[in-house]
Design a protein around this motif. Structure first.
Motif, short mmCIF file in Angstrom:
data_model
loop_
_atom_site.label_atom_id
_atom_site.label_comp_id
_atom_site.label_asym_id
_atom_site.label_seq_id
_atom_site.Cartn_x
_atom_site.Cartn_y
_atom_site.Cartn_z
N ARG A 111 36.10 52.57 43.14
CA ARG A 111 37.45 52.77 42.59
C ARG A 111 38.23 51.47 42.54
N ILE A 112 38.17 50.70 43.60
CA ILE A 112 38.88 49.42 43.65
C ILE A 112 38.28 48.45 42.63
N MET A 113 36.95 48.42 42.55
CA MET A 113 36.28 47.50 41.64
C MET A 113 36.57 47.84 40.18
N GLN A 114 36.86 49.09 39.87
CA GLN A 114 37.25 49.43 38.50
C GLN A 114 38.50 48.65 38.11
N GLN A 115 39.43 48.56 39.04
CA GLN A 115 40.66 47.81 38.76
C GLN A 115 40.41 46.30 38.76
N VAL A 116 39.57 45.85 39.68
CA VAL A 116 39.26 44.41 39.75
C VAL A 116 38.61 43.98 38.43
N ALA A 117 37.72 44.79 37.91
CA ALA A 117 36.99 44.46 36.68
C ALA A 117 37.91 44.34 35.47
N LEU A 122 45.58 40.80 42.45
CA LEU A 122 44.56 40.29 41.52
C LEU A 122 45.15 39.25 40.60
N GLU A 123 46.30 39.56 40.03
CA GLU A 123 46.97 38.62 39.13
C GLU A 123 47.20 37.29 39.85
N ASN A 124 47.71 37.36 41.05
CA ASN A 124 48.01 36.17 41.84
C ASN A 124 46.74 35.39 42.19
N HIS A 125 45.75 36.07 42.72
CA HIS A 125 44.56 35.37 43.20
C HIS A 125 43.67 34.84 42.08
N ILE A 126 43.59 35.56 41.01
CA ILE A 126 42.74 35.10 39.90
C ILE A 126 43.38 33.90 39.21
N LYS A 127 44.69 33.95 39.00
CA LYS A 127 45.36 32.83 38.32
C LYS A 127 45.62 31.65 39.25
N THR A 179 40.00 33.06 42.06
CA THR A 179 39.03 34.03 42.59
C THR A 179 38.33 34.71 41.41
N THR A 180 37.19 35.30 41.69
CA THR A 180 36.40 35.97 40.66
C THR A 180 36.08 37.39 41.10
N THR A 181 35.70 38.22 40.14
CA THR A 181 35.31 39.58 40.50
C THR A 181 34.09 39.55 41.42
N ALA A 182 33.22 38.57 41.24
CA ALA A 182 32.03 38.46 42.10
C ALA A 182 32.44 38.25 43.56
#
Length: 135
Positions: A127-133, A80-85, A89-92
């Protein structure tokens, strides 16, 4: 004693096995649906090749088939850190990807798609989306 998580992983694995038996590789169908649901993701991944998409999809499946990547500081957090920065990428996009997986299962397996599989996938996605959020 089988834990709820172990049972979910078993059910998800069973659904993947049946899909592979009936339809082969699910990844191309999931990506097609994903890009329909999220045009921003389609544009972001426009230059990715089949090999790269296959590797990415394998990593996504690992999230559904093992808890080891969901721990704080684990692979999901790094991803997440890598892809968002790095890739914006977005949570959507993650929501759309996971929705596309459910859509493909439901459509392609039809009457063979079992309610307990639906529940297992929904639980793992939540569960995964809790972390993504959190990112």
């Amino acid at each position: 004693m089988v834990t709820d998580t172990a049972k979910e992983i078993e059910l998800i694995s069973d659904s993947l096995e049946l899909y592979a038996e009936r339809h082969g590789d699910i990844a191309p169908r999931v990506y097609m649906r994903f890009f329909e649901l999220n045009l921003e993701a389609a544009a972001l991944m426009e230059y990715s090749d089949e090999y790269m998409r296959g590797r990415m999809f394998a990593s996504v499946l690992e999230l559904f088939l093992s808890d080891e990547h969901l721990d704080p500081g684990g692979y999901l957090a790094w991803e997440l850190e890598n892809h968002i920065k790095a890739y914006s990428t977005t949570t959507a996009m993650y929501e759309s990807l996971f929705q596309s997986m459910r859509d493909v299962f439901e459509k392609d397996l039809g009457a063979e798609w079992r309610p307990e599989w639906q529940h297992a996938w929904a639980s793992r996605i939540a569960r995964i989306m809790q972390q993504v959020a959190q990112f």
